[in-house]
Design a protein around this motif. Structure first.
Motif: not given
Length: 192
Positions: A123-124, A135, A139, A143, A160
């Motif tokens: 994930r970020s 998320w 994220d 996606q 993610l």
């Protein structure tokens, strides 16, 4: 603002300014005449998308980009994905492609996995901030970009699942079955 917010803002501002002064370099992108393709290596720092554009302008005959990067800034990865897609380039990974590099890869019209490719996802986030289980807007953006490229939702959700400090190495079979990768390098189209 909390002390962490001020520190992070100051740290990011300093990093951005250092990037502008040329002390932090973007990815290297160059045309390799022996391989017959563009090669992109290094960290995806600020300016990496510009480096890709410059290499494409200097080497318009190449239609394949070989990626090898530990990743970097999501914004640069998303910009490079768009450049790859708009130029209808193919992508290949022979070594390690992690984090933001996985975004660039999926921009390819054809997306090849070399025999030793390692695709690593998370994930970020920022390594110095508290990581939660949810998320971020980034994220969801990643996606949606993957879904728009024909990747199955189950794969994107798994990609993610890991927080920023852990990586998930996707199995070849999962990448091929989900549409994230389109073929193995051994099955590439003629001319490569």
């Amino acid at each position: 603002y909390t002390l962490v917010d001020i520190f992070v803002d100051a740290e990011m501002t300093d990093y951005w300014w250092t990037s502008l002064r040329g002390k932090v370099q973007p990815v290297q992108v160059y045309g390799d005449k022996d391989l017959g393709r563009l090669v992109l290596t290094g960290d995806m720092e600020f300016g990496s998308a510009d480096a890709l554009e410059a290499a494409l302008s200097a080497n318009p005959k190449y239609t394949l980009v070989q990626l090898e990067s530990p990743g970097g800034y999501v914004v640069e990865g998303l910009r490079m994905e768009r450049i790859v897609r708009q130029h209808k380039l193919d992508t290949v990974v022979m070594g390690k492609c992690a984090s933001a590099c996985t975004l660039v890869f999926v921009g390819g019209a054809a997306r090849y996995l070399g025999p030793h490719a390692q695709m690593l996802f998370h994930r970020s986030g920022r390594r110095w901030q508290v990581v939660d289980d949810g998320w971020t807007a980034t994220d969801y953006t990643m996606q949606q970009m993957w879904l728009s490229r024909g990747v199955e939702e189950g794969f994107t959700s798994r990609a993610l699942q890991e927080p920023i400090f852990r990586l998930w190495q996707a199995p070849f079979a999962d990448m091929l079955q989900s549409g994230y990768a389109t073929a193995l390098w051994a099955d590439r189209k003629p001319g490569y």
